[in-house]
Scaffold this active site. Structure first.
Site, PDB file in Angstrom:
ATOM      1  NE  ARG A 117      -3.981  -2.142   2.005  1.00  0.00           N
ATOM      2  CZ  ARG A 117      -3.907  -3.072   2.810  1.00  0.00           C
ATOM      3  NH1 ARG A 117      -2.838  -3.147   3.717  1.00  0.00           N
ATOM      4  NH2 ARG A 117      -4.535  -3.999   2.622  1.00  0.00           N
ATOM      5  CE  LYS A 132      -0.775  14.122 -13.936  1.00  0.00           C
ATOM      6  NZ  LYS A 132      -0.969  14.472 -15.309  1.00  0.00           N
ATOM      7  CD  GLU A 192       7.349  17.872 -22.344  1.00  0.00           C
ATOM      8  OE1 GLU A 192       6.661  18.447 -22.005  1.00  0.00           O
ATOM      9  OE2 GLU A 192       6.733  16.937 -23.079  1.00  0.00           O
ATOM     10  CE  LYS A 232       5.311  17.722 -13.547  1.00  0.00           C
ATOM     11  NZ  LYS A 232       5.547  16.462 -14.249  1.00  0.00           N
ATOM     12  CD  GLU A 284      -3.922  16.457 -15.377  1.00  0.00           C
ATOM     13  OE1 GLU A 284      -4.346  15.297 -15.465  1.00  0.00           O
ATOM     14  OE2 GLU A 284      -3.019  17.152 -16.130  1.00  0.00           O
ATOM     15  NE  ARG A 331       0.400  17.360 -12.428  1.00  0.00           N
ATOM     16  CZ  ARG A 331       1.026  16.746 -11.519  1.00  0.00           C
ATOM     17  NH1 ARG A 331       0.655  16.392 -10.351  1.00  0.00           N
ATOM     18  NH2 ARG A 331       1.981  15.826 -11.904  1.00  0.00           N
ATOM     19  CG  ASN A 357      -1.887  18.223 -20.254  1.00  0.00           C
ATOM     20  OD1 ASN A 357      -1.073  17.497 -19.997  1.00  0.00           O
ATOM     21  ND2 ASN A 357      -3.044  18.116 -19.677  1.00  0.00           N
ATOM     22  CG  HIS A 373       1.712  17.602 -23.717  1.00  0.00           C
ATOM     23  ND1 HIS A 373       2.472  18.810 -23.758  1.00  0.00           N
ATOM     24  CD2 HIS A 373       2.424  16.681 -23.409  1.00  0.00           C
ATOM     25  CE1 HIS A 373       3.616  18.489 -23.316  1.00  0.00           C
ATOM     26  NE2 HIS A 373       3.501  17.174 -23.103  1.00  0.00           N
ATOM     27  CG  HIS A 430      -0.795  13.401 -25.812  1.00  0.00           C
ATOM     28  ND1 HIS A 430      -1.652  13.852 -24.732  1.00  0.00           N
ATOM     29  CD2 HIS A 430       0.445  12.983 -25.608  1.00  0.00           C
ATOM     30  CE1 HIS A 430      -0.620  13.838 -23.663  1.00  0.00           C
ATOM     31  NE2 HIS A 430       0.632  13.320 -24.303  1.00  0.00           N
ATOM     32  CG  HIS A 486       6.359  12.897 -25.765  1.00  0.00           C
ATOM     33  ND1 HIS A 486       5.009  12.961 -25.703  1.00  0.00           N
ATOM     34  CD2 HIS A 486       6.720  14.228 -25.074  1.00  0.00           C
ATOM     35  CE1 HIS A 486       4.564  13.635 -24.732  1.00  0.00           C
ATOM     36  NE2 HIS A 486       5.713  14.211 -24.137  1.00  0.00           N
TER      37      HIS A 486
HETATM   38  N1  LIG Z   1       4.896  11.065 -14.747  1.00  0.00           N
HETATM   39  C1  LIG Z   1       4.937  12.249 -15.281  1.00  0.00           C
HETATM   40  O1  LIG Z   1       4.678  13.129 -14.983  1.00  0.00           O
HETATM   41  C2  LIG Z   1       5.444  12.403 -16.750  1.00  0.00           C
HETATM   42  C3  LIG Z   1       5.580  13.259 -17.312  1.00  0.00           C
HETATM   43  C4  LIG Z   1       6.108  13.213 -18.734  1.00  0.00           C
HETATM   44  C5  LIG Z   1       6.403  11.647 -19.441  1.00  0.00           C
HETATM   45  N2  LIG Z   1       6.158  10.808 -18.707  1.00  0.00           N
HETATM   46  C6  LIG Z   1       6.328   9.328 -19.277  1.00  0.00           C
HETATM   47  O2  LIG Z   1       7.850   9.280 -19.469  1.00  0.00           O
HETATM   48  C7  LIG Z   1       8.076   8.503 -20.376  1.00  0.00           C
HETATM   49  C8  LIG Z   1       9.079   8.879 -21.455  1.00  0.00           C
HETATM   50  O3  LIG Z   1      10.241   9.352 -20.733  1.00  0.00           O
HETATM   51  P1  LIG Z   1      11.624   9.487 -21.502  1.00  0.00           P
HETATM   52  O4  LIG Z   1      11.701  10.107 -22.446  1.00  0.00           O
HETATM   53  O5  LIG Z   1      12.832   9.711 -20.489  1.00  0.00           O
HETATM   54  O6  LIG Z   1      11.943   8.137 -21.989  1.00  0.00           O
HETATM   55  P2  LIG Z   1      12.635   6.665 -21.441  1.00  0.00           P
HETATM   56  O7  LIG Z   1      12.580   6.364 -20.029  1.00  0.00           O
HETATM   57  O8  LIG Z   1      12.257   5.577 -22.542  1.00  0.00           O
HETATM   58  O9  LIG Z   1      14.128   6.939 -22.094  1.00  0.00           O
HETATM   59  C9  LIG Z   1      14.566   7.250 -23.481  1.00  0.00           C
HETATM   60  C10 LIG Z   1      15.830   6.278 -23.875  1.00  0.00           C
HETATM   61  O10 LIG Z   1      16.844   6.697 -23.151  1.00  0.00           O
HETATM   62  C11 LIG Z   1      17.628   5.796 -22.612  1.00  0.00           C
HETATM   63  N3  LIG Z   1      18.461   6.431 -21.548  1.00  0.00           N
HETATM   64  C12 LIG Z   1      17.865   6.936 -20.386  1.00  0.00           C
HETATM   65  N4  LIG Z   1      19.030   7.478 -19.777  1.00  0.00           N
HETATM   66  C13 LIG Z   1      19.937   7.762 -20.547  1.00  0.00           C
HETATM   67  C14 LIG Z   1      21.634   8.310 -20.451  1.00  0.00           C
HETATM   68  N5  LIG Z   1      21.979   8.853 -19.472  1.00  0.00           N
HETATM   69  N6  LIG Z   1      22.162   7.939 -21.530  1.00  0.00           N
HETATM   70  C15 LIG Z   1      21.832   7.260 -22.706  1.00  0.00           C
HETATM   71  N7  LIG Z   1      20.772   6.829 -22.960  1.00  0.00           N
HETATM   72  C16 LIG Z   1      19.585   6.858 -21.692  1.00  0.00           C
HETATM   73  C17 LIG Z   1      16.633   4.776 -22.297  1.00  0.00           C
HETATM   74  O11 LIG Z   1      17.197   3.542 -22.024  1.00  0.00           O
HETATM   75  C18 LIG Z   1      15.665   4.814 -23.500  1.00  0.00           C
HETATM   76  O12 LIG Z   1      16.109   4.294 -24.380  1.00  0.00           O
HETATM   77  C19 LIG Z   1       6.760   8.189 -21.124  1.00  0.00           C
HETATM   78  O13 LIG Z   1       6.267   7.007 -20.769  1.00  0.00           O
HETATM   79  C20 LIG Z   1       5.773   9.249 -20.488  1.00  0.00           C
HETATM   80  O14 LIG Z   1       4.378   8.690 -20.634  1.00  0.00           O
HETATM   81  C21 LIG Z   1       5.473  10.800 -17.391  1.00  0.00           C
END
Ligand SMILES: NC(=O)c1ccc[n+]([C@@H]2O[C@H](COP(=O)([O-])OP(=O)(O)OC[C@H]3O[C@@H](n4cnc5c(N)ncnc54)[C@H](O)[C@@H]3O)[C@@H](O)[C@H]2O)c1
Length: 364
Positions: free
Chosen positions: A125, A147, A189, A231, A241, A245, A249, A252, A256, A268
């Site tokens: 939990r 999130k 972003e 943020k 949200e 918040r 977006n 976005h 999306h 993205h």
């Molecule tokens: N929780 C939230 O508020 C929130 C906000 C925005 C996005 N997201 C989520 O985040 C995800 C996307 O995140 P992302 O863009 O970081 O993608 P990701 O985590 O897939 O990373 C992108 C790529 O970079 C590689 N990588 C990571 N760190 C590295 C480094 N230091 N050097 C070399 N390669 C590296 C990873 O292995 C991957 O192949 C999505 O699933 C999205 O929904 C969440």
């Protein structure tokens, strides 16, 4: 120099936490955990790419600080953000004997952060978790705000929980190994934050693009801190949200739609960039923003070699079709974040999809 951003979330229970940002910070995490955290065990979740790059070094640094931890890597990529990974991670947590005094460390990009945070949210939990984001997107966006979640066959992030981290450690040096496409995802972003809240940040992004694209350490540290602050300010006022918040977006809603219509072939950041340019065009067409101000947004995106037009192979009708099924459409009314001037945006619900299609396909 180290920057600290504090996220104040005082509604009981107090979940206020610090984000520390400094080049080389990775070497200090072990001793900081020992000094400030009460965790008796740490379970480090990462992905295969990050494990290859820094997994051994990271675990060695924890061990040197007297911390016993276990490393678990999921395959890199969005396809890992699924229930099966949560199930494997939580099984391993049970085998490892984690209890409510233990903590999870998410070492990776947004995928790792979302999934490790979700596992921490539901394990017994809810146990604490710490973010060590390694992509630019994760350092300025996904690691802040609490999130967490995973994708299902029906769409992205459909299962999840709000669960705030207890600490975020950001080391901008880790960005040096990131592929250019991932830097661009983050830059989109960063530009978003500037447009929604900070004309000064917009100006810095405009004037220092070459230093930024070279990931100059001191400048990146300041910029990442500023983005986390923005943020954080939004999340502090609207953690779950309810309204405000939504301004995060910006770009976005259309973004999306573009990602989905391209079957996720368009990354993205590129999709959000086209979405922000679209929002600027819609704001101009609705006479909400001055022509030259809207153009400045589009020009900044171009400066970072981000796309501002939908590729000819994608039709707006397809994009709009995907937007209609977006969970952000309240009662099928599209909620667009539009812009009045750089630094000031608002949620606008007076735009029918016909008008959107006409403006964006240049038929108005
Ligand atoms: N929780 C939230 O508020 C929130 C906000 C925005 C996005 N997201 C989520 O985040 C995800 C996307 O995140 P992302 O863009 O970081 O993608 P990701 O985590 O897939 O990373 C992108 C790529 O970079 C590689 N990588 C990571 N760190 C590295 C480094 N230091 N050097 C070399 N390669 C590296 C990873 O292995 C991957 O192949 C999505 O699933 C999205 O929904 C969440």
């Amino acid at each position: 120099m180290m920057e600290t951003v504090t996220i104040h979330l005082k509604s009981p229970p107090d979940r206020t936490y610090d984000i520390l940002i400094e080049s080389g910070l990775i070497r200090k995490i072990g001793s900081d955990l020992q000094a400030h955290q009460s965790g008796n065990r740490y379970f480090v979740v990462t992905d295969t790419n990050v494990a290859d790059l820094i997994g051994k070094e990271f675990m060695g640094l924890l061990r040197a600080a007297g911390i016993q931890g276990d490393l678990f890597a999921i395959p890199a990529g969005e396809t890992s953000k699924r229930w099966k990974s949560v199930s494997r991670i939580t099984e391993r947590m049970t085998t490892f004997g984690l209890d409510r005094r233990s903590a999870v460390i998410a070492l990776g990009g947004g995928v790792v952060g979302d999934i490790a945070g979700f596992a921490a949210a539901i394990y017994m939990r809810g146990i604490p978790y710490i973010q060590v984001p390694t992509t630019l997107l994760a350092q300025i966006d996904s690691s802040v705000g609490g999130k967490t979640g995973i994708d299902t066959d029906r769409g992205k992030n459909l299962l999840g929980a709000f669960h705030q981290p207890t600490k975020v450690y950001i080391d901008p040096n880790l960005l040096r190994s990131l592929p250019e496409a991932e830097i661009k995802n983050g830059m989109a972003e960063m530009i978003k934050y500037a447009v929604i809240k900070d004309p000064e940040l917009f100006d810095t992004l405009n004037r220092h693009s070459s230093q930024i694209l070279r990931l100059e350490a001191s400048l990146m540290t300041r910029l990442i801190a500023r983005c986390c602050e923005i943020k954080g300010e939004v999340v502090e006022k609207d953690e779950k949200e309810g309204g405000l918040r939504r301004i995060l977006n910006f770009g976005h809603t259309v973004g999306h739609g573009i990602e989905a219509a391209s079957d996720f072939a368009i990354p993205h950041g590129a999709a959000v960039s086209i979405g922000m340019a679209a929002a600027a065009k819609l704001s101009r067409a609705e006479r909400l923003i001055a022509e030259d101000e809207a153009q400045k947004i589009i020009d900044l995106l171009r400066q970072y070699r981000l796309p501002v037009e939908v590729p000819p192979s994608l039709e707006w009708t397809r994009i709009l079709g995907h937007m209609k099924s977006d969970k952000k459409f309240v009662d099928k009314t599209p909620l667009f974040v539009l812009v009045k001037r750089i630094g000031e945006v608002f949620v606008y619900d007076k735009l029918g999809l016909d008008r959107v299609e006409a403006v964006l396909s240049d038929r108005h």
